[in-house]
Enzyme design. Structure first.
Site, PDB file in Angstrom:
ATOM      1  N   HIS A  61       0.855  -1.180   0.000  1.00 38.97           N
ATOM      2  CA  HIS A  61       0.000   0.000   0.000  1.00 38.97           C
ATOM      3  C   HIS A  61       0.894   1.233   0.000  1.00 38.97           C
ATOM      4  O   HIS A  61       2.119   1.110  -0.042  1.00 38.97           O
ATOM      5  CB  HIS A  61      -0.963  -0.011   1.195  1.00 38.97           C
ATOM      6  CG  HIS A  61      -0.306   0.027   2.544  1.00 38.97           C
ATOM      7  ND1 HIS A  61       0.542  -0.968   2.996  1.00 38.97           N
ATOM      8  CD2 HIS A  61      -0.364   0.952   3.555  1.00 38.97           C
ATOM      9  CE1 HIS A  61       0.953  -0.658   4.228  1.00 38.97           C
ATOM     10  NE2 HIS A  61       0.420   0.491   4.575  1.00 38.97           N
ATOM     11  N   HIS A  63       1.337   3.891   2.241  1.00 37.20           N
ATOM     12  CA  HIS A  63       1.785   4.629   3.408  1.00 37.20           C
ATOM     13  C   HIS A  63       3.300   4.816   3.337  1.00 37.20           C
ATOM     14  O   HIS A  63       4.017   3.965   2.780  1.00 37.20           O
ATOM     15  CB  HIS A  63       1.391   3.908   4.698  1.00 37.20           C
ATOM     16  CG  HIS A  63      -0.045   4.124   5.073  1.00 37.20           C
ATOM     17  ND1 HIS A  63      -0.736   3.286   5.939  1.00 37.20           N
ATOM     18  CD2 HIS A  63      -0.938   5.086   4.702  1.00 37.20           C
ATOM     19  CE1 HIS A  63      -1.984   3.736   6.082  1.00 37.20           C
ATOM     20  NE2 HIS A  63      -2.129   4.816   5.350  1.00 37.20           N
ATOM     21  N   ASP A  65       5.854   4.509   5.232  1.00 39.64           N
ATOM     22  CA  ASP A  65       6.835   3.547   5.728  1.00 39.64           C
ATOM     23  C   ASP A  65       6.976   2.330   4.817  1.00 39.64           C
ATOM     24  O   ASP A  65       7.823   1.464   5.077  1.00 39.64           O
ATOM     25  CB  ASP A  65       6.504   3.111   7.166  1.00 39.64           C
ATOM     26  CG  ASP A  65       5.101   2.540   7.331  1.00 39.64           C
ATOM     27  OD1 ASP A  65       4.244   2.822   6.494  1.00 39.64           O
ATOM     28  OD2 ASP A  65       4.877   1.823   8.329  1.00 39.64           O
ATOM     29  N   HIS A  66       6.183   2.287   3.728  1.00 39.99           N
ATOM     30  CA  HIS A  66       6.261   1.165   2.787  1.00 39.99           C
ATOM     31  C   HIS A  66       6.762   1.576   1.404  1.00 39.99           C
ATOM     32  O   HIS A  66       7.068   0.715   0.591  1.00 39.99           O
ATOM     33  CB  HIS A  66       4.892   0.498   2.642  1.00 39.99           C
ATOM     34  CG  HIS A  66       4.437  -0.178   3.899  1.00 39.99           C
ATOM     35  ND1 HIS A  66       4.479  -1.539   4.079  1.00 39.99           N
ATOM     36  CD2 HIS A  66       3.952   0.338   5.063  1.00 39.99           C
ATOM     37  CE1 HIS A  66       4.045  -1.836   5.291  1.00 39.99           C
ATOM     38  NE2 HIS A  66       3.712  -0.716   5.902  1.00 39.99           N
ATOM     39  N   HIS A 138      -6.895  -3.161   5.823  1.00 41.68           N
ATOM     40  CA  HIS A 138      -6.224  -2.040   6.490  1.00 41.68           C
ATOM     41  C   HIS A 138      -7.119  -0.811   6.331  1.00 41.68           C
ATOM     42  O   HIS A 138      -8.215  -0.894   5.756  1.00 41.68           O
ATOM     43  CB  HIS A 138      -4.848  -1.835   5.855  1.00 41.68           C
ATOM     44  CG  HIS A 138      -3.945  -0.927   6.644  1.00 41.68           C
ATOM     45  ND1 HIS A 138      -3.890  -0.922   8.019  1.00 41.68           N
ATOM     46  CD2 HIS A 138      -3.043   0.004   6.233  1.00 41.68           C
ATOM     47  CE1 HIS A 138      -2.992  -0.030   8.414  1.00 41.68           C
ATOM     48  NE2 HIS A 138      -2.475   0.542   7.350  1.00 41.68           N
ATOM     49  N   ASP A 206       0.221  -4.723   7.723  1.00 42.90           N
ATOM     50  CA  ASP A 206      -0.800  -3.676   7.838  1.00 42.90           C
ATOM     51  C   ASP A 206      -2.199  -4.199   7.536  1.00 42.90           C
ATOM     52  O   ASP A 206      -2.847  -3.831   6.561  1.00 42.90           O
ATOM     53  CB  ASP A 206      -0.467  -2.499   6.908  1.00 42.90           C
ATOM     54  CG  ASP A 206       0.792  -1.769   7.338  1.00 42.90           C
ATOM     55  OD1 ASP A 206       0.713  -0.586   7.680  1.00 42.90           O
ATOM     56  OD2 ASP A 206       1.864  -2.411   7.366  1.00 42.90           O
ATOM     57  N   HIS A 265       7.324  -5.872  11.025  1.00 40.24           N
ATOM     58  CA  HIS A 265       6.573  -4.619  11.041  1.00 40.24           C
ATOM     59  C   HIS A 265       6.190  -4.223  12.467  1.00 40.24           C
ATOM     60  O   HIS A 265       5.026  -3.990  12.795  1.00 40.24           O
ATOM     61  CB  HIS A 265       5.323  -4.727  10.161  1.00 40.24           C
ATOM     62  CG  HIS A 265       4.762  -3.392   9.770  1.00 40.24           C
ATOM     63  ND1 HIS A 265       3.747  -2.792  10.463  1.00 40.24           N
ATOM     64  CD2 HIS A 265       5.075  -2.535   8.768  1.00 40.24           C
ATOM     65  CE1 HIS A 265       3.438  -1.627   9.918  1.00 40.24           C
ATOM     66  NE2 HIS A 265       4.236  -1.453   8.868  1.00 40.24           N
TER      67      HIS A 265
END
Length: 303
Positions: A61, A63, A65-66, A138, A206, A265
């Site tokens: 996805h 976000h 941090d990814h 998520h 997530d 994670h």
């Protein structure tokens, strides 16, 4: 053989001892990267692996941090004189998101091929891998990934001889190619036994526990699953933010009958995940806390 390295095991923000989410796999000269959080380039260098053979980058996805490590990685790949196309796979909006990030990486010497996932599940075949994306739960559109490498049946030389198949066709038939010679078609099933067990790995972060995870992770050799929270008092927070606890990940591993579970994670507040493994092992004994650069070689089973 499939080489696997959990490059980063952190969620939300990088820490001095923990990079953000990324998983890298190598097979037959090709590499797949799943997610590309901040610090991914450094993690690859620390592992001693190369950026050059990365053919596919999958995103769960969008976000930060990814995906926040992507612009720098693209620049590094370009500065290394890469000219081969790079395939990106991700949820709807992939090209728009990547083009926005590429404001700081506008000129690249290689083509980017965008493959947006259509619907709840989609399968992609490339470079000897079968990559299946499946929707999870998520607070934004998010997917997990299963990567499989098939293994053809065993070559039967006696069958090939008995059917008078020319020796020069044996090798391509063994590789699964259909051949034509002197007006006759030769197919792999003439010389190969039934398909043998391949390699399967499933990765998801997530998300809350879902049936789609169990169905797609079924019988995986390795299941890498988020364990945002290990502490017993964080169960409510996991529900609120649509993440998972260690125990929930273990329950999924048990139900899916996977061989091995790695947790990943982690919340930045979770500094010592190993302290919370006792409860995990009660549910699924073959589990371990993931950590940066945790690695494994998955080999085809001996016959």
């Amino acid at each position: 053989m499939l080489d696997i390295c959990l490059l980063g095991s952190g969620g939300m923000m990088p820490l001095p001892y923990r990079w953000l989410t990324a998983l890298m796999m190598r097979y037959n000269g090709s590499s797949i990267l799943i997610d590309c959080g901040e610090g991914t380039q450094i993690a690859i260098k620390e592992k001693g692996w190369s950026f050059k053979p990365i053919d596919v980058i999958c995103f769960t996805h969008y976000h930060g941090d990814h995906i926040s490590g992507l612009p720098g990685l693209l620049l590094t790949m370009g500065n290394a004189d890469r000219t081969e196309p790079l395939t990106l796979i991700g949820p709807k909006g992939l090209e728009r998101v990547v083009n926005a990030l590429r404001t700081i990486a506008p000129e690249l010497p290689f083509e980017i091929i965008y493959r947006e996932i259509q619907g709840p599940e989609e399968t992609f075949e490339m470079e000897g891998y079968r990559i299946r994306a499946f929707r999870v739960n998520h607070n934004v559109l998010c997917y997990g990934y299963t990567v499989e490498i098939d293994r053809a049946g065993k070559f039967d030389a006696e069958r090939a001889k008995a059917q008078g198949i020319p020796l020069k066709l044996w090798n391509p038939l063994q590789k699964g190619e259909t051949m034509e010679l002197d007006g006759r078609i030769y197919t792999p099933d003439l010389v190969l036994g039934p398909p043998r067990k391949g390699i399967k790995i499933t990765y998801c972060t997530d998300t809350r526990p879902t049936k789609s995870i169990v169905e797609n992770a079924r019988n995986s050799d390795l299941f890498i699953c988020e364990g945002m929270y290990g502490e017993p008092d964080k169960a409510k927070k996991a529900v609120e933010h649509k993440h998972m606890t260690f125990q929930e990940a273990a329950a999924l591993a048990k139900e899916a009958e996977v061989k091995e579970l790695w947790l990943t994670h982690y919340s930045p507040s979770l500094t010592r995940p190993e302290e919370f493994m006792e409860e995990v092992w009660k549910i699924f004994p073959n589990a371990s806390p993931g950590k940066d650069r945790k690695s494994m070689e998955l080999k085809f089973e001996e016959e």
